[in-house]
Scaffold this motif. Structure first.
Motif, PDB file in Angstrom:
ATOM      1  N   PHE A   1     -38.272  -3.846  -6.729  1.00  0.00           N
ATOM      2  CA  PHE A   1     -37.604  -4.080  -5.445  1.00  0.00           C
ATOM      3  C   PHE A   1     -37.549  -5.579  -5.139  1.00  0.00           C
ATOM      4  N   LYS A   2     -38.692  -6.253  -5.239  1.00  0.00           N
ATOM      5  CA  LYS A   2     -38.736  -7.680  -4.905  1.00  0.00           C
ATOM      6  C   LYS A   2     -37.831  -8.492  -5.814  1.00  0.00           C
ATOM      7  N   ARG A   3     -37.857  -8.180  -7.121  1.00  0.00           N
ATOM      8  CA  ARG A   3     -37.040  -8.935  -8.065  1.00  0.00           C
ATOM      9  C   ARG A   3     -35.547  -8.737  -7.772  1.00  0.00           C
ATOM     10  N   LEU A   4     -35.119  -7.485  -7.564  1.00  0.00           N
ATOM     11  CA  LEU A   4     -33.703  -7.212  -7.314  1.00  0.00           C
ATOM     12  C   LEU A   4     -33.257  -7.737  -5.952  1.00  0.00           C
ATOM     13  N   PHE A   5     -34.135  -7.611  -4.949  1.00  0.00           N
ATOM     14  CA  PHE A   5     -33.796  -8.079  -3.607  1.00  0.00           C
ATOM     15  C   PHE A   5     -33.584  -9.591  -3.617  1.00  0.00           C
ATOM     16  N   ASP A   6     -34.498 -10.315  -4.279  1.00  0.00           N
ATOM     17  CA  ASP A   6     -34.368 -11.776  -4.347  1.00  0.00           C
ATOM     18  C   ASP A   6     -33.166 -12.193  -5.183  1.00  0.00           C
ATOM     19  N   ALA A   7     -32.864 -11.453  -6.234  1.00  0.00           N
ATOM     20  CA  ALA A   7     -31.732 -11.800  -7.095  1.00  0.00           C
ATOM     21  C   ALA A   7     -30.397 -11.631  -6.368  1.00  0.00           C
ATOM     22  N   ASN A   8     -30.356 -10.764  -5.364  1.00  0.00           N
ATOM     23  CA  ASN A   8     -29.121 -10.503  -4.633  1.00  0.00           C
ATOM     24  C   ASN A   8     -29.099 -11.178  -3.264  1.00  0.00           C
ATOM     25  N   GLU A   9     -29.822 -12.254  -3.114  1.00  0.00           N
ATOM     26  CA  GLU A   9     -29.844 -13.003  -1.859  1.00  0.00           C
ATOM     27  C   GLU A   9     -28.450 -13.578  -1.594  1.00  0.00           C
ATOM     28  N   PRO A  10     -27.831 -13.266  -0.432  1.00  0.00           N
ATOM     29  CA  PRO A  10     -26.485 -13.775  -0.140  1.00  0.00           C
ATOM     30  C   PRO A  10     -26.400 -15.308  -0.125  1.00  0.00           C
ATOM     31  N   ALA A  11     -27.472 -15.967   0.245  1.00  0.00           N
ATOM     32  CA  ALA A  11     -27.454 -17.433   0.270  1.00  0.00           C
ATOM     33  C   ALA A  11     -27.324 -18.019  -1.138  1.00  0.00           C
ATOM     34  N   ASN A  12     -27.733 -17.245  -2.133  1.00  0.00           N
ATOM     35  CA  ASN A  12     -27.665 -17.716  -3.526  1.00  0.00           C
ATOM     36  C   ASN A  12     -26.509 -17.065  -4.280  1.00  0.00           C
ATOM     37  N   GLY A  13     -25.525 -16.558  -3.555  1.00  0.00           N
ATOM     38  CA  GLY A  13     -24.357 -15.973  -4.197  1.00  0.00           C
ATOM     39  C   GLY A  13     -24.490 -14.488  -4.463  1.00  0.00           C
ATOM     40  N   GLY A  14     -25.491 -13.837  -3.887  1.00  0.00           N
ATOM     41  CA  GLY A  14     -25.680 -12.405  -4.083  1.00  0.00           C
ATOM     42  C   GLY A  14     -24.868 -11.595  -3.091  1.00  0.00           C
ATOM     43  N   SER A  15     -25.168 -10.326  -3.037  1.00  0.00           N
ATOM     44  CA  SER A  15     -24.406  -9.409  -2.201  1.00  0.00           C
ATOM     45  C   SER A  15     -25.310  -8.734  -1.170  1.00  0.00           C
ATOM     46  N   PHE A  16     -24.915  -8.810   0.098  1.00  0.00           N
ATOM     47  CA  PHE A  16     -25.659  -8.137   1.150  1.00  0.00           C
ATOM     48  C   PHE A  16     -25.603  -6.621   0.967  1.00  0.00           C
ATOM     49  N   TYR A  17     -24.479  -6.117   0.494  1.00  0.00           N
ATOM     50  CA  TYR A  17     -24.327  -4.691   0.240  1.00  0.00           C
ATOM     51  C   TYR A  17     -25.350  -4.223  -0.803  1.00  0.00           C
ATOM     52  N   LEU A  18     -25.482  -4.972  -1.888  1.00  0.00           N
ATOM     53  CA  LEU A  18     -26.448  -4.588  -2.915  1.00  0.00           C
ATOM     54  C   LEU A  18     -27.875  -4.671  -2.394  1.00  0.00           C
ATOM     55  N   GLN A  19     -28.150  -5.691  -1.585  1.00  0.00           N
ATOM     56  CA  GLN A  19     -29.474  -5.780  -0.977  1.00  0.00           C
ATOM     57  C   GLN A  19     -29.757  -4.554  -0.122  1.00  0.00           C
ATOM     58  N   SER A  20     -28.771  -4.111   0.628  1.00  0.00           N
ATOM     59  CA  SER A  20     -28.943  -2.938   1.478  1.00  0.00           C
ATOM     60  C   SER A  20     -29.217  -1.694   0.641  1.00  0.00           C
ATOM     61  N   LYS A  21     -28.486  -1.526  -0.461  1.00  0.00           N
ATOM     62  CA  LYS A  21     -28.712  -0.385  -1.340  1.00  0.00           C
ATOM     63  C   LYS A  21     -30.113  -0.424  -1.943  1.00  0.00           C
ATOM     64  N   ILE A  22     -30.582  -1.613  -2.285  1.00  0.00           N
ATOM     65  CA  ILE A  22     -31.912  -1.763  -2.868  1.00  0.00           C
ATOM     66  C   ILE A  22     -32.988  -1.387  -1.843  1.00  0.00           C
ATOM     67  N   VAL A  23     -32.809  -1.827  -0.606  1.00  0.00           N
ATOM     68  CA  VAL A  23     -33.765  -1.487   0.452  1.00  0.00           C
ATOM     69  C   VAL A  23     -33.773   0.017   0.680  1.00  0.00           C
ATOM     70  N   ARG A  24     -32.605   0.634   0.756  1.00  0.00           N
ATOM     71  CA  ARG A  24     -32.529   2.077   0.979  1.00  0.00           C
ATOM     72  C   ARG A  24     -33.135   2.855  -0.181  1.00  0.00           C
ATOM     73  N   ALA A  25     -32.976   2.352  -1.396  1.00  0.00           N
ATOM     74  CA  ALA A  25     -33.566   3.017  -2.555  1.00  0.00           C
ATOM     75  C   ALA A  25     -35.091   2.984  -2.479  1.00  0.00           C
ATOM     76  N   ARG A  26     -35.643   1.829  -2.115  1.00  0.00           N
ATOM     77  CA  ARG A  26     -37.105   1.723  -1.972  1.00  0.00           C
ATOM     78  C   ARG A  26     -37.603   2.650  -0.873  1.00  0.00           C
ATOM     79  N   GLU A  27     -36.900   2.679   0.260  1.00  0.00           N
ATOM     80  CA  GLU A  27     -37.299   3.552   1.362  1.00  0.00           C
ATOM     81  C   GLU A  27     -37.252   5.020   0.953  1.00  0.00           C
ATOM     82  N   ARG A  28     -36.249   5.387   0.168  1.00  0.00           N
ATOM     83  CA  ARG A  28     -36.113   6.779  -0.272  1.00  0.00           C
ATOM     84  C   ARG A  28     -37.270   7.185  -1.180  1.00  0.00           C
ATOM     85  N   ILE A  29     -37.622   6.299  -2.116  1.00  0.00           N
ATOM     86  CA  ILE A  29     -38.735   6.612  -3.015  1.00  0.00           C
ATOM     87  C   ILE A  29     -40.043   6.669  -2.237  1.00  0.00           C
TER      88      ILE A  29
END
Length: 141
Positions: A84-112
């Motif tokens: 979770f931490k690795r994927l969340f940091d890799a998709n940081e919008p400030a570094n060119g990542g995607s907020f949508y992907l960050q949201s999916k990653i957070v929801r996936a962690r919450e689901r598990i």
């Protein structure tokens, strides 16, 4: 003559809309009644526990984080958090990542976590029962 055409258009349009609203209401009432019956019977139509992340299945969450699903209530939460931490940091919008992907990653962690938490709590209670009750005594100084 034009008023007759306009009147007919208005009447026909109101009949069509009225029927559409009536049909939509019937379908909504039937769906609500079905969901109440399922809840009363204790059946979850989505399979498994109701999720924090509405609509995300456990399999989808495991695929997003690339972890194995909980086996018999045992989930490797350290592995889940590390991914979770690795994927969340890799998709940081400030570094060119995607907020949508960050949201999916957070929801996936919450689901598990939502799937594994009750099983872990149950295992802790069983372990406590097996060991016996040991009250925590605090000394006043």
């Amino acid at each position: 003559m034009a008023y007759r055409v306009i009147t007919q258009v208005v009447l026909i349009g109101s009949r069509v809309l009225g029927r559409a609203f009536a049909e939509a209401y019937k379908q909504a009432a039937a769906s609500s009644q079905y969901q109440r019956a399922q809840a009363k019977a204790g059946i979850n139509p989505t399979g498994g526990r109701a999720s924090v992340a509405a609509g995300m299945t456990l399999e989808e969450a495991c695929k997003i984080l690339n972890v194995k699903p909980p086996q018999g209530g045992q989930a490797n939460m350290e592995d889940v958090m590390e991914r979770f931490k690795r994927l969340f940091d890799a998709n940081e919008p400030a570094n060119g990542g995607s907020f949508y992907l960050q949201s999916k990653i957070v929801r996936a962690r919450e689901r598990i976590e939502a799937e594994a938490r009750p099983l872990q709590e149950k295992a802790e209670v069983e372990a406590e029962v097996k060991e016996g009750w040991k009250p925590k005594v605090y000394k006043d100084r």
